[in-house]
Design an enzyme around this catalytic site. Structure first.
Site, PDB file in Angstrom:
ATOM      1  N   GLY A  48       0.780  -1.234   0.000  1.00  0.00           N
ATOM      2  CA  GLY A  48       0.000   0.000   0.000  1.00  0.00           C
ATOM      3  C   GLY A  48       0.811   1.284   0.000  1.00  0.00           C
ATOM      4  O   GLY A  48       0.338   2.321  -0.462  1.00  0.00           O
ATOM      5  N   ASP A 107      -4.399   1.493  10.925  1.00  0.00           N
ATOM      6  CA  ASP A 107      -5.787   1.181  11.285  1.00  0.00           C
ATOM      7  C   ASP A 107      -5.845   0.824  12.768  1.00  0.00           C
ATOM      8  O   ASP A 107      -6.116   1.667  13.620  1.00  0.00           O
ATOM      9  CB  ASP A 107      -6.273   0.037  10.381  1.00  0.00           C
ATOM     10  CG  ASP A 107      -7.751  -0.239  10.528  1.00  0.00           C
ATOM     11  OD1 ASP A 107      -8.350   0.254  11.492  1.00  0.00           O
ATOM     12  OD2 ASP A 107      -8.313  -0.960   9.695  1.00  0.00           O
ATOM     13  N   LYS A 135      -6.428   5.973  11.503  1.00  0.00           N
ATOM     14  CA  LYS A 135      -7.796   5.772  11.978  1.00  0.00           C
ATOM     15  C   LYS A 135      -7.852   5.875  13.502  1.00  0.00           C
ATOM     16  O   LYS A 135      -6.840   5.718  14.181  1.00  0.00           O
ATOM     17  CB  LYS A 135      -8.297   4.409  11.500  1.00  0.00           C
ATOM     18  CG  LYS A 135      -8.677   4.394  10.030  1.00  0.00           C
ATOM     19  CD  LYS A 135      -9.471   3.148   9.727  1.00  0.00           C
ATOM     20  CE  LYS A 135     -10.032   3.183   8.323  1.00  0.00           C
ATOM     21  NZ  LYS A 135     -10.838   1.981   8.058  1.00  0.00           N
ATOM     22  N   PHE A 156     -14.321   2.899   5.368  1.00  0.00           N
ATOM     23  CA  PHE A 156     -13.592   2.060   4.419  1.00  0.00           C
ATOM     24  C   PHE A 156     -13.060   2.940   3.303  1.00  0.00           C
ATOM     25  O   PHE A 156     -13.808   3.345   2.418  1.00  0.00           O
ATOM     26  CB  PHE A 156     -14.518   0.978   3.866  1.00  0.00           C
ATOM     27  CG  PHE A 156     -13.792  -0.218   3.332  1.00  0.00           C
ATOM     28  CD1 PHE A 156     -12.603  -0.081   2.624  1.00  0.00           C
ATOM     29  CD2 PHE A 156     -14.287  -1.489   3.538  1.00  0.00           C
ATOM     30  CE1 PHE A 156     -11.914  -1.174   2.135  1.00  0.00           C
ATOM     31  CE2 PHE A 156     -13.627  -2.608   3.048  1.00  0.00           C
ATOM     32  CZ  PHE A 156     -12.432  -2.448   2.351  1.00  0.00           C
ATOM     33  N   VAL A 157     -11.795   3.246   3.366  1.00  0.00           N
ATOM     34  CA  VAL A 157     -11.218   4.148   2.368  1.00  0.00           C
ATOM     35  C   VAL A 157     -10.363   3.378   1.368  1.00  0.00           C
ATOM     36  O   VAL A 157      -9.702   2.398   1.717  1.00  0.00           O
ATOM     37  CB  VAL A 157     -10.387   5.277   3.017  1.00  0.00           C
ATOM     38  CG1 VAL A 157     -11.288   6.273   3.695  1.00  0.00           C
ATOM     39  CG2 VAL A 157      -9.365   4.729   3.994  1.00  0.00           C
ATOM     40  N   ASP A 163      -6.421  -0.538  -0.952  1.00  0.00           N
ATOM     41  CA  ASP A 163      -7.195  -1.420  -1.822  1.00  0.00           C
ATOM     42  C   ASP A 163      -8.436  -1.978  -1.150  1.00  0.00           C
ATOM     43  O   ASP A 163      -8.568  -1.971   0.073  1.00  0.00           O
ATOM     44  CB  ASP A 163      -6.334  -2.611  -2.272  1.00  0.00           C
ATOM     45  CG  ASP A 163      -6.117  -3.626  -1.140  1.00  0.00           C
ATOM     46  OD1 ASP A 163      -5.662  -3.218  -0.061  1.00  0.00           O
ATOM     47  OD2 ASP A 163      -6.440  -4.816  -1.345  1.00  0.00           O
ATOM     48  N   ARG A 169      -6.237   0.516  -5.852  1.00  0.00           N
ATOM     49  CA  ARG A 169      -4.929   1.051  -5.444  1.00  0.00           C
ATOM     50  C   ARG A 169      -4.472   2.150  -6.393  1.00  0.00           C
ATOM     51  O   ARG A 169      -3.784   3.077  -6.000  1.00  0.00           O
ATOM     52  CB  ARG A 169      -3.870  -0.052  -5.447  1.00  0.00           C
ATOM     53  CG  ARG A 169      -3.973  -1.069  -4.330  1.00  0.00           C
ATOM     54  CD  ARG A 169      -2.647  -1.827  -4.220  1.00  0.00           C
ATOM     55  NE  ARG A 169      -2.766  -3.119  -3.557  1.00  0.00           N
ATOM     56  CZ  ARG A 169      -2.679  -3.313  -2.238  1.00  0.00           C
ATOM     57  NH1 ARG A 169      -2.481  -2.283  -1.445  1.00  0.00           N
ATOM     58  NH2 ARG A 169      -2.788  -4.510  -1.720  1.00  0.00           N
TER      59      ARG A 169
HETATM   60  C1  PRP Z   1      -2.378  -2.127   5.618  1.00  0.00           C
HETATM   61  C2  PRP Z   1      -1.484  -0.903   5.828  1.00  0.00           C
HETATM   62  C3  PRP Z   1      -0.775  -1.210   7.098  1.00  0.00           C
HETATM   63  C4  PRP Z   1      -1.720  -2.092   7.833  1.00  0.00           C
HETATM   64  C5  PRP Z   1      -2.393  -1.289   8.878  1.00  0.00           C
HETATM   65  O1  PRP Z   1      -1.666  -3.103   4.936  1.00  0.00           O
HETATM   66  O2  PRP Z   1      -0.601  -0.724   4.775  1.00  0.00           O
HETATM   67  O3  PRP Z   1       0.467  -1.854   6.871  1.00  0.00           O
HETATM   68  O4  PRP Z   1      -2.710  -2.570   6.921  1.00  0.00           O
HETATM   69  O5  PRP Z   1      -3.264  -2.073   9.625  1.00  0.00           O
HETATM   70  P1  PRP Z   1      -3.197  -2.120  11.193  1.00  0.00           P
HETATM   71  O6  PRP Z   1      -2.844  -0.753  11.704  1.00  0.00           O
HETATM   72  O7  PRP Z   1      -4.587  -2.543  11.597  1.00  0.00           O
HETATM   73  O8  PRP Z   1      -2.171  -3.143  11.594  1.00  0.00           O
HETATM   74  P2  PRP Z   1      -2.378  -4.406   4.355  1.00  0.00           P
HETATM   75  O9  PRP Z   1      -2.176  -5.533   5.328  1.00  0.00           O
HETATM   76  O10 PRP Z   1      -3.777  -4.104   3.949  1.00  0.00           O
HETATM   77  O11 PRP Z   1      -1.465  -4.750   3.098  1.00  0.00           O
HETATM   78  P3  PRP Z   1      -1.231  -3.846   1.771  1.00  0.00           P
HETATM   79  O12 PRP Z   1      -0.355  -2.693   2.175  1.00  0.00           O
HETATM   80  O13 PRP Z   1      -0.542  -4.787   0.840  1.00  0.00           O
HETATM   81  O14 PRP Z   1      -2.587  -3.401   1.270  1.00  0.00           O
END
Ligand code: PRP
Length: 183
Positions: A48, A107, A135, A156-157, A163, A169
């Protein structure tokens, strides 16, 4: 992809491409001032953070090194559990380096909390976090996040690296996904 291309899937546009670019410019300027005279290594968390890394790095008026990590957090559905596995580790030895971990969203904070303790054990000179979005739940995490673009509501952004099932993305803006898409 523009917001107009997926208009029916979005409730609103939270931040436009221009607003994001301006915010990253501000963050880069703050970081530059904080790290004057020091080498910086920014570490993007795949996948991401790719967009944030690309635009943040180019907003600097100085050299920054870039490296990447990929982690997988095990969780139920969309929630991470705090159990993290490294899929791709750094190529850089961060001993005595000034490291800034860059992510697009925090998050629950569980992923970064784990990551920070992992990286801290490698004895960097300093270790900070920069995230474009945060968040509410992350506010209670035990890790200090020094650089935050925006605090957002628990919605949900998608877009700008964020994504839903690997889609959106490449949306230029950040928007709130309409419930009919994921329910
Ligand atoms: C997302 C984002 C963070 C994580 C945050 O990655 O990039 O690394 O989630 O979540 P948290 O604060 O609840 O731990 P994701 O696992 O969706 O993978 P991506 O970056 O490949 O989309």
């Amino acid at each position: 992809m523009d917001a107009a291309d997926v208009e029916a899937d979005l409730v609103n546009i939270l931040y436009t491409e221009d607003e994001i670019r301006a915010k990253l410019g501000e963050l880069a300027a703050t970081i530059e001032a904080d790290y004057a005279g020091k080498d910086i290594l920014i570490v993007g968390i795949l996948r991401g953070a790719v967009m944030v890394m690309a635009d943040l790095a180019r907003a600097f008026h100085r050299h920054v090194e870039m490296d990447w990590m990929a982690v997988s957090s095990y969780g139920s559905g969309t929630k991470s559990s705090g159990v993290v596995r490294i899929l791709k580790d750094l190529d850089t030895d961060i001993t005595n380096r000034h490291v800034i971990v860059v992510d697009e969203i925090i998050d629950t904070g569980l992923t970064l909390s784990w990551l920070v303790s992992n990286l801290a054990s490698r004895n960097p000179a300093s270790l900070e976090i920069c995230t474009l979005l945060r968040k509410p739940e992350a506010l209670s995490m035990d890790v200090d996040v020094k650089y935050v673009g925006w605090d957002i509501p628990n919605e949900f952004v998608v877009g700008y690296g964020l994504d839903y099932q690997e889609r959106y993305r490449n949306l230029r803006d950040i928007g709130t996904l309409a419930p009919h898409v994921y329910s």
